[in-house]
Design a protein around this motif. Structure first.
Motif, PDB file in Angstrom:
ATOM      1  N   ALA A 157      -6.886   2.958  -0.039  1.00 54.59           N
ATOM      2  CA  ALA A 157      -5.969   3.467  -1.056  1.00 54.59           C
ATOM      3  C   ALA A 157      -4.529   3.457  -0.551  1.00 54.59           C
ATOM      4  CB  ALA A 157      -6.370   4.877  -1.462  1.00 54.59           C
ATOM      5  N   LEU A 158      -4.331   3.809   0.715  1.00 57.62           N
ATOM      6  CA  LEU A 158      -2.986   3.834   1.288  1.00 57.62           C
ATOM      7  C   LEU A 158      -2.345   2.460   1.274  1.00 57.62           C
ATOM      8  CD1 LEU A 158      -0.625   4.960   3.016  1.00 57.62           C
ATOM      9  CD2 LEU A 158      -2.036   4.487   5.027  1.00 57.62           C
ATOM     10  N   LEU A 159      -3.038   1.466   1.814  1.00 57.45           N
ATOM     11  CA  LEU A 159      -2.470   0.127   1.920  1.00 57.45           C
ATOM     12  C   LEU A 159      -2.192  -0.467   0.549  1.00 57.45           C
ATOM     13  CD1 LEU A 159      -4.631  -1.240   4.866  1.00 57.45           C
ATOM     14  CD2 LEU A 159      -2.293  -0.371   4.941  1.00 57.45           C
ATOM     15  N   GLY A 160      -3.058  -0.164  -0.406  1.00 57.49           N
ATOM     16  CA  GLY A 160      -2.809  -0.656  -1.752  1.00 57.49           C
ATOM     17  C   GLY A 160      -1.642   0.049  -2.411  1.00 57.49           C
ATOM     18  N   ALA A 161      -1.537   1.358  -2.214  1.00 56.13           N
ATOM     19  CA  ALA A 161      -0.492   2.135  -2.874  1.00 56.13           C
ATOM     20  C   ALA A 161       0.893   1.845  -2.318  1.00 56.13           C
ATOM     21  CB  ALA A 161      -0.800   3.629  -2.747  1.00 56.13           C
ATOM     22  N   THR A 162       0.987   1.582  -1.034  1.00 53.43           N
ATOM     23  CA  THR A 162       2.301   1.342  -0.422  1.00 53.43           C
ATOM     24  C   THR A 162       2.687  -0.129  -0.414  1.00 53.43           C
ATOM     25  OG1 THR A 162       1.383   1.081   1.812  1.00 53.43           O
ATOM     26  CG2 THR A 162       1.973   3.312   1.102  1.00 53.43           C
ATOM     27  N   GLN A 213      -2.786  12.447  -3.553  1.00 52.85           N
ATOM     28  CA  GLN A 213      -3.925  12.127  -4.408  1.00 52.85           C
ATOM     29  C   GLN A 213      -5.049  13.131  -4.216  1.00 52.85           C
ATOM     30  OE1 GLN A 213      -5.099   8.051  -3.693  1.00 52.85           O
ATOM     31  NE2 GLN A 213      -3.467   7.216  -4.951  1.00 52.85           N
ATOM     32  N   GLY A 214      -5.989  13.095  -5.129  1.00 52.40           N
ATOM     33  CA  GLY A 214      -7.131  14.008  -5.081  1.00 52.40           C
ATOM     34  C   GLY A 214      -6.959  15.151  -6.060  1.00 52.40           C
ATOM     35  N   GLY A 215      -8.080  15.695  -6.508  1.00 50.87           N
ATOM     36  CA  GLY A 215      -8.063  16.710  -7.549  1.00 50.87           C
ATOM     37  C   GLY A 215      -7.250  17.945  -7.225  1.00 50.87           C
ATOM     38  N   VAL A 216      -7.286  18.401  -5.971  1.00 55.47           N
ATOM     39  CA  VAL A 216      -6.539  19.614  -5.611  1.00 55.47           C
ATOM     40  C   VAL A 216      -5.042  19.384  -5.766  1.00 55.47           C
ATOM     41  CG1 VAL A 216      -5.956  21.194  -3.733  1.00 55.47           C
ATOM     42  CG2 VAL A 216      -8.328  20.487  -4.073  1.00 55.47           C
ATOM     43  N   LEU A 217      -4.545  18.276  -5.229  1.00 59.58           N
ATOM     44  CA  LEU A 217      -3.109  18.009  -5.262  1.00 59.58           C
ATOM     45  C   LEU A 217      -2.625  17.599  -6.646  1.00 59.58           C
ATOM     46  CD1 LEU A 217      -2.725  16.183  -1.845  1.00 59.58           C
ATOM     47  CD2 LEU A 217      -1.624  18.322  -2.507  1.00 59.58           C
ATOM     48  N   ASP A 236      -5.294   6.215  -9.871  1.00 60.12           N
ATOM     49  CA  ASP A 236      -6.582   6.421  -9.228  1.00 60.12           C
ATOM     50  C   ASP A 236      -6.650   5.559  -7.972  1.00 60.12           C
ATOM     51  OD1 ASP A 236      -9.583   5.881  -8.777  1.00 60.12           O
ATOM     52  OD2 ASP A 236      -9.592   7.448 -10.309  1.00 60.12           O
ATOM     53  N   PRO A 237      -7.285   6.044  -6.897  1.00 60.74           N
ATOM     54  CA  PRO A 237      -7.384   5.254  -5.662  1.00 60.74           C
ATOM     55  C   PRO A 237      -8.000   3.861  -5.845  1.00 60.74           C
ATOM     56  CG  PRO A 237      -7.998   7.520  -5.236  1.00 60.74           C
ATOM     57  CD  PRO A 237      -7.812   7.412  -6.717  1.00 60.74           C
ATOM     58  N   ILE A 238      -8.779   3.655  -6.917  1.00 64.96           N
ATOM     59  CA  ILE A 238      -9.396   2.345  -7.110  1.00 64.96           C
ATOM     60  C   ILE A 238      -8.339   1.258  -7.208  1.00 64.96           C
ATOM     61  CG2 ILE A 238      -9.472   2.566  -9.619  1.00 64.96           C
ATOM     62  CD1 ILE A 238     -12.051   0.782  -7.359  1.00 64.96           C
ATOM     63  N   TYR A 239      -7.148   1.596  -7.696  1.00 65.58           N
ATOM     64  CA  TYR A 239      -6.102   0.585  -7.824  1.00 65.58           C
ATOM     65  C   TYR A 239      -5.587   0.144  -6.462  1.00 65.58           C
ATOM     66  CZ  TYR A 239      -6.288   1.705 -12.753  1.00 65.58           C
ATOM     67  OH  TYR A 239      -6.731   1.893 -14.042  1.00 65.58           O
TER      68      TYR A 239
END
Length: 330
Positions: free
Chosen positions: A126-131, A278-282, A311-314
């Motif tokens: 998720a990190l590498l995709g998001a950044t 990311q994640g429900g809490v945050l 969503d992290p799937i992206y």
């Protein structure tokens, strides 16, 4: 029968849900499937494999509607050029061996032949995709919690994520467990009275605090169920409950400590970087989110808060498409 060819299979296998998506090179999604947790550390390898198979099976079945010349049959053969799995629970080399073996068995049973397989921790993918490869830190607080970072030299680091037994501070499970402890302590006079009792007991289906003790050590107790209790802590905090407010304050502080550890490890304190939450809490509790943002802004003034709630799937899809693009350029 000729095999169905798909460029990319992307799977985000988290501690709460598993999402599988089949994607064309253009980025168009042609099939998706969803199931429960596939973190083998929480549910066991067999249960995790079942959830993984269910999500991928649903995606394959939906994808068949895009290929009318292929008969809909359980024995259809699939050829996937690249499959990227971001799976929760991949924290050690032992985990990698277990999870990779599980993934390969599921693919074999589904008649999916993968040319290039990538298996990563769900947070790193998720990190590498998001950044997009740029410097950034991703902090995830869902059922579990963890922080990942990548700097301008493409060095990576992580903090936290050691599972519900010894870590996952600031996560939904950690918050839910703190709520249970608070109710028990209030009941025997060691802690302050709290609204959490009146919210937590009926949510679980109990009427007395002593039943909560039995539930906690009984067969109905689970990581996912305790993680769901974090929503009740937010509700109690909305009503001004001091105990709930303290739990959420501590959650935010713990998540900041994880981010700070990654900043230090990658020498990013005085350099610009993205912070992705990311994640429900945050995403669902503004108090925890604002505590993390406030602490990081004070500590590293060049941080840019990324407000996208993708969503992290992206991120997993982006990693797979980046691999496909690199192959087409060769």
């Amino acid at each position: 029968m000729a095999a169905v060819r798909i460029p990319l299979l992307a799977v985000d296998g988290g501690g709460t849900k598993c999402l599988a998506v089949l994607v064309e090179r253009s980025g168009q999604e042609v099939g998706s499937g969803r199931s429960g947790s596939c973190n083998y550390q929480g549910s066991g390898e067999e249960a995790a494999a079942r959830e993984l198979m269910q999500a991928i099976s649903q995606a394959l079945e939906e994808a068949l509607t895009h290929y009318p010349n292929v008969p809909s049959t359980p024995s259809a053969e699939w050829e996937v050029e690249c499959a990227v799995f971001g799976i929760a629970g991949l924290d050690t080399e032992h985990d990698r061996q277990v999870i990779t073996g599980m993934v390969q068995r599921v693919l074999q049973q589904l008649h999916v032949h993968v040319r290039h397989l990538i298996v990563e921790n769900d947070g790193f993918a998720a990190l590498l995709g998001a950044t997009g490869g740029k410097p950034g830190i991703l902090v995830i607080a869902g059922t579990g919690s963890i922080a990942f970072g990548v700097n301008d030299a493409q060095e990576t680091s992580r903090a936290g994520g050691w599972g519900h037994r010894v870590g996952d501070e600031g996560s939904g499970y950690w918050i839910g467990k703190r709520a249970i402890v608070a109710v028990l302590k209030a009941a025997d006079g060691r802690g302050a009275p709290t609204l959490l009792k009146d919210l937590l007991l009926p949510f679980i289906g109990l009427s007395r605090v002593d039943e909560l003790f039995n539930w906690t050590y009984g067969s109905f107790y689970s990581v996912d169920k305790v993680g769901e209790l974090s929503v009740l802590v937010s509700q109690a905090a909305d009503q001004g409950d001091p105990v709930a407010l303290e739990i959420l304050q501590d959650a935010g502080e713990e998540l900041f400590l994880a981010v700070r550890a990654v900043i230090e490890a990658l020498h990013m304190k005085n350099k610009p970087f993205q912070l992705i939450l990311q994640g429900g809490v945050l995403q669902n509790d503004d108090r925890v989110r604002e505590i993390v943002i406030d602490r990081v802004n004070r500590y590293a003034s060049s941080v840019v808060i990324e407000n996208a709630q993708n969503d992290p799937i992206y991120g997993v899809i982006a990693k797979g498409l980046a691999y496909l693009d690199s192959q087409s350029e060769q």
